[in-house]
Structure formats: C-alpha cells, structure tokens
Design a protein around this motif. Structure first.
Motif, PDB file in Angstrom:
ATOM      1  N   SER A   1       0.860  -1.189   0.000  1.00 47.40           N
ATOM      2  CA  SER A   1       0.000   0.000   0.000  1.00 47.40           C
ATOM      3  C   SER A   1       0.892   1.234   0.000  1.00 47.40           C
TER       4      SER A   1
ATOM      5  N   PHE B   1       1.226   5.263   0.235  1.00 47.59           N
ATOM      6  CA  PHE B   1       0.686   6.554   0.634  1.00 47.59           C
ATOM      7  C   PHE B   1       1.648   7.604   0.095  1.00 47.59           C
TER       8      PHE B   1
ATOM      9  N   ASP C   1      -2.116  10.736  -6.814  1.00 47.06           N
ATOM     10  CA  ASP C   1      -3.470  10.298  -6.444  1.00 47.06           C
ATOM     11  C   ASP C   1      -3.759   8.887  -6.943  1.00 47.06           C
TER      12      ASP C   1
ATOM     13  N   SER D   1      -1.615   6.035  -5.349  1.00 42.96           N
ATOM     14  CA  SER D   1      -2.162   5.692  -4.031  1.00 42.96           C
ATOM     15  C   SER D   1      -3.466   4.923  -4.153  1.00 42.96           C
ATOM     16  N   TYR D   2      -4.359   5.411  -4.987  1.00 39.15           N
ATOM     17  CA  TYR D   2      -5.662   4.771  -5.149  1.00 39.15           C
ATOM     18  C   TYR D   2      -5.516   3.315  -5.609  1.00 39.15           C
TER      19      TYR D   2
ATOM     20  N   ARG E   1      -4.375   0.904  -2.660  1.00 34.98           N
ATOM     21  CA  ARG E   1      -5.092   0.984  -1.381  1.00 34.98           C
ATOM     22  C   ARG E   1      -4.415   1.945  -0.401  1.00 34.98           C
ATOM     23  N   GLY E   2      -3.880   3.025  -0.913  1.00 35.66           N
ATOM     24  CA  GLY E   2      -3.236   4.023  -0.075  1.00 35.66           C
ATOM     25  C   GLY E   2      -4.035   5.311  -0.058  1.00 35.66           C
ATOM     26  N   GLU E   3      -3.380   6.371   0.257  1.00 25.85           N
ATOM     27  CA  GLU E   3      -3.997   7.692   0.343  1.00 25.85           C
ATOM     28  C   GLU E   3      -2.985   8.707  -0.161  1.00 25.85           C
TER      29      GLU E   3
ATOM     30  N   MET F   1      -1.762  12.867  -0.362  1.00 28.98           N
ATOM     31  CA  MET F   1      -1.855  14.198   0.245  1.00 28.98           C
ATOM     32  C   MET F   1      -0.861  15.080  -0.479  1.00 28.98           C
TER      33      MET F   1
END
Length: 168
Positions: A137, A139, A153, A156-157, A160-162, A164
């Motif tokens: 994952s 981020f 973006d 990450s998507y 399964r991350g995020e 910022m």
C-alpha cells in the motif's frame, strides 16, 4: 476495538535536484518525526532515490533504538541532486521480503516529477500496479503545489493508499 497489526513500514524520499535542498531539509525533519511513530512490533526501512535507489538497511529491521539511530543518520545524509526515477524507486519495494498477513505500508515523499526512466504518469501507475498485485500500500505526499497530483493520487488509489499534497 480492533487490535493493532504489526506491519512493515518503508519511508521513501525523493532526493532529486527538483526537490531543492530547502524542501529536502523539511522532508528530513518529517521523516525523523515518522521514525518516532513506528509501532513497537513494526519493522521498517528508509529509502532515498534520485537516478539510483539507496537503502538505510539491506532488509527490514526491528523498531530498536540502534536501528532508529542508524536510520536518522541515513536521513541526515540525504542531499538534493540528480534526476528523478520514481518507477525504479517503487519497483524495488515489491522485491522486499514479505511475511504472509503482515501489511507493507509505504510513504512516498516526492514532487512527483519523473525525469528519467519511465516518465509518463500513466505508464508508472500501470506498470507498478501490474507488478505490485496488491502486495504494497503506497501513501504519497506531494511536496509542492505543482506536484504531479494525477500520478500521486492514482498511484495511491491503485494500491489501497492515500494521497496528500502540500499546497503552500
């Protein structure tokens, strides 16, 4: 209440010239803060990349004071220079040994501007998603307003991350 799972954490820092020494200074401070947040049962590693990838440790290490100190020394030695090869840096993450059922979590700190190797954002996302196959994952943290948010973006998507992005 859910129990905290032991995990493997990789801090990946872009050290290319586009990061500038001033921006990298703040990234180093942030990475040092992150080391303090690693759980007692977690394993970790720190990676810096430009044209090539360098690791603080050849394999995972336990969250022990001597390894944290070595990681801090590695982080303080990071300097801005060279080109950016994002794909080569994250491609190596899939090669790290894994323990079944233990999550691998990556924090990728970058401006998202690849200047060598695979450059096209769609190619980086597609190729990494293919070889990753759900193992890691990612981020992402964009370090500048003009960061490639499309790349950060979707990377990450797809893992399964995020994502910022620092906006100021």
């Amino acid at each position: 209440i859910l129990p905290v799972l032991p995990k493997d954490v990789v801090l990946v820092q872009d050290c290319s010239a586009s990061m500038t020494e001033q921006r990298l200074y703040f990234c180093r401070k942030g990475l040092n803060e992150c080391l303090g947040l690693i759980g007692p049962d977690d394993r970790f590693n720190v990676i810096g990349f430009q044209d090539a990838v360098s690791r603080a440790f050849p394999d995972w290490v336990a969250n022990k004071p001597e390894f944290i100190a070595q990681a801090r020394t590695f982080i303080e030695g990071m300097r801005s220079g060279g080109n950016t090869d994002i794909f080569a840096s994250i491609q190596k993450l899939v090669e790290l040994p894994r323990i079944e059922g233990r999550p691998v979590v990556v924090l990728l700190v970058t401006d998202g501007r690849s200047t060598t190797g695979l450059i096209n954002s769609s190619d980086i996302i597609g190729e990494f998603s293919k070889i990753n196959d759900g193992a890691v994952s990612v981020f992402t943290l964009g370090t500048i307003q003009t960061a490639d948010t499309y790349l950060l973006d979707l990377l990450s998507y797809c893992t399964r991350g995020e994502a910022m992005n620092i906006s100021s």
